[in-house]
Design a protein around this motif. Structure first.
Motif, PDB file in Angstrom:
ATOM      1  N   ASP A 116     -26.409   0.301  28.580  1.00  0.00           N
ATOM      2  CA  ASP A 116     -26.494  -0.174  29.957  1.00  0.00           C
ATOM      3  C   ASP A 116     -26.526  -1.693  30.080  1.00  0.00           C
ATOM      4  O   ASP A 116     -26.054  -2.240  31.095  1.00  0.00           O
ATOM      5  N   TYR A 117     -27.056  -2.378  29.075  1.00  0.00           N
ATOM      6  CA  TYR A 117     -27.279  -3.822  29.220  1.00  0.00           C
ATOM      7  C   TYR A 117     -26.573  -4.659  28.156  1.00  0.00           C
ATOM      8  O   TYR A 117     -26.705  -5.885  28.166  1.00  0.00           O
ATOM      9  N   ALA A 136     -26.941  -3.191  16.931  1.00  0.00           N
ATOM     10  CA  ALA A 136     -27.904  -2.190  17.376  1.00  0.00           C
ATOM     11  C   ALA A 136     -27.342  -0.778  17.233  1.00  0.00           C
ATOM     12  O   ALA A 136     -28.043   0.143  16.802  1.00  0.00           O
ATOM     13  N   GLN A 137     -26.071  -0.599  17.593  1.00  0.00           N
ATOM     14  CA  GLN A 137     -25.447   0.723  17.441  1.00  0.00           C
ATOM     15  C   GLN A 137     -25.526   1.183  15.981  1.00  0.00           C
ATOM     16  O   GLN A 137     -25.827   2.346  15.686  1.00  0.00           O
ATOM     17  N   GLU A 147     -23.472   8.023  19.274  1.00  0.00           N
ATOM     18  CA  GLU A 147     -22.234   8.623  19.792  1.00  0.00           C
ATOM     19  C   GLU A 147     -22.143   8.539  21.316  1.00  0.00           C
ATOM     20  O   GLU A 147     -21.046   8.483  21.874  1.00  0.00           O
ATOM     21  N   PHE A 148     -23.297   8.540  21.995  1.00  0.00           N
ATOM     22  CA  PHE A 148     -23.291   8.413  23.454  1.00  0.00           C
ATOM     23  C   PHE A 148     -23.189   6.948  23.880  1.00  0.00           C
ATOM     24  O   PHE A 148     -22.470   6.613  24.812  1.00  0.00           O
ATOM     25  N   SER A 149     -23.901   6.084  23.200  1.00  0.00           N
ATOM     26  CA  SER A 149     -23.970   4.676  23.627  1.00  0.00           C
ATOM     27  C   SER A 149     -22.733   3.872  23.251  1.00  0.00           C
ATOM     28  O   SER A 149     -22.463   2.833  23.852  1.00  0.00           O
ATOM     29  N   ILE A 150     -21.943   4.337  22.283  1.00  0.00           N
ATOM     30  CA  ILE A 150     -20.724   3.594  21.920  1.00  0.00           C
ATOM     31  C   ILE A 150     -19.617   3.827  22.937  1.00  0.00           C
ATOM     32  O   ILE A 150     -18.700   3.010  23.097  1.00  0.00           O
ATOM     33  N   ARG A 151     -19.688   4.917  23.670  1.00  0.00           N
ATOM     34  CA  ARG A 151     -18.591   5.296  24.553  1.00  0.00           C
ATOM     35  C   ARG A 151     -18.375   4.325  25.718  1.00  0.00           C
ATOM     36  O   ARG A 151     -17.218   4.000  26.042  1.00  0.00           O
ATOM     37  N   PRO A 152     -19.418   3.835  26.372  1.00  0.00           N
ATOM     38  CA  PRO A 152     -19.175   2.829  27.412  1.00  0.00           C
ATOM     39  C   PRO A 152     -18.478   1.579  26.879  1.00  0.00           C
ATOM     40  O   PRO A 152     -17.701   0.940  27.602  1.00  0.00           O
ATOM     41  N   PHE A 153     -18.725   1.254  25.628  1.00  0.00           N
ATOM     42  CA  PHE A 153     -18.060   0.090  25.031  1.00  0.00           C
ATOM     43  C   PHE A 153     -16.577   0.375  24.812  1.00  0.00           C
ATOM     44  O   PHE A 153     -15.733  -0.503  24.991  1.00  0.00           O
ATOM     45  N   LEU A 154     -16.256   1.606  24.416  1.00  0.00           N
ATOM     46  CA  LEU A 154     -14.851   1.971  24.268  1.00  0.00           C
ATOM     47  C   LEU A 154     -14.131   1.899  25.611  1.00  0.00           C
ATOM     48  O   LEU A 154     -12.979   1.451  25.687  1.00  0.00           O
TER      49      LEU A 154
END
Length: 282
Positions: A116-117, A136-137, A147-154
């Motif tokens: 988110d940030y 951090a990832q 796997e969930f938090s990398i997706r917004p970056f993609l």
């Protein structure tokens, strides 16, 4: 022994104990305790008040976002400084890949905080937060999963994020290698779909090629599931990959192939059934 605490949790989902309760008072207390050990200025009371207010009605994914927002309100404003604090509270990386239990969900709010940030320079005093977010990832996927938090970056910065995943393909940790495949699955369960990869999954094929013979079943299972995602939208492409892999495939790769086409085979697709048969299935 690490001074940091994580909640006690069952090994699997219990019928009468919804998974959302993994992120409840005990998890918030543990998080406040851990941060307080490394950041003396942390206002644990305010954090706990913010994190627990109106949390009861929320499901687990919304709870993770709610707790992440409480972290944002009580940690240093600069993303990189806040992230350094969170990373300094991590317990040791997981040694095993199976039967980890549900306690690892304690780190779901950590990953949500990054997602988110960690994409907007405004949260990092105008500086690009990408490298901090990727560091951090890397660390969080070794304790839980990113796997969930990398997706917004993609979705936000596709080429740079995909390149980062490619750089991790030969990492010694199977949790990191699995992230390379699982994180960019087009239709990851519980995760946001990636429209670009649903439309054209070919950019991730080199990742699957690199990991199809991985020594870890944990990683190979992700490759199979990723290819199964592709088969839902582009069956001809998925079947082409499977047929190519069948050449000189060992038993482990044949399992990947069978697993990848299991759903279309069950639905009666003749080509998928032929591939499963050629890979030693029924």
């Amino acid at each position: 022994m690490t001074p940091f605490r994580i909640p006690v949790a069952p090994r699997s989902i219990q019928k009468d104990n919804p998974i959302k309760f993994l992120l409840d008072t005990e998890a918030v207390d543990c998080l406040a305790h851990n941060i307080g050990l490394v950041h003396s200025a942390f206002d644990g009371h305010s954090f706990k008040s913010l994190a627990l207010t109106n949390i009861a009605a929320l499901g687990i994914m919304d709870r993770s976002a709610h707790i992440a927002a409480a972290l944002k309100a009580t940690l240093p404003a600069k993303f990189s400084e806040a992230t350094d604090i969170l990373l300094s509270t991590l317990t040791p990386p997981n040694v095993h890949t199976e039967r980890l239990g549900l306690s690892v969900f304690f780190y779901l709010p950590h990953t949500r905080f990054i997602a988110d940030y960690g994409r907007d320079p405004q949260h990092n005093a105008g500086e690009d937060p990408f490298d901090t977010a990727m560091r951090a990832q890397y660390e969080l996927t070794r304790r839980f999963t990113a796997e969930f938090s990398i997706r917004p970056f993609l979705m936000h910065d596709f080429e740079r994020t995909l390149n980062q995943l490619t750089l991790w393909l030969n990492d010694a940790d199977p949790h990191v290698r699995r992230l390379c495949s699982e994180g960019c699955r087009p239709r990851l369960p519980w995760g946001a779909r990636i429209p670009q990869l649903i439309k054209d999954p070919r950019p991730t094929l080199p990742i699957l090629e690199a990991l199809k013979n991985d020594p870890s079943l944990y990683v190979r299972r992700s490759v199979a599931n990723h290819l199964g995602d592709i088969a839902k939208d582009h069956p001809a492409l998925a079947f082409e990959v499977c047929e190519r892999w069948l050449t000189n495939a060992d038993k482990d790769l044949k399992w990947v192939i069978r697993h990848a086409v299991r759903h279309p085979a069950k639905q009666g697709n003749a080509q998928a059934r032929a591939i499963r048969l050629a890979a030693g299935g029924k």
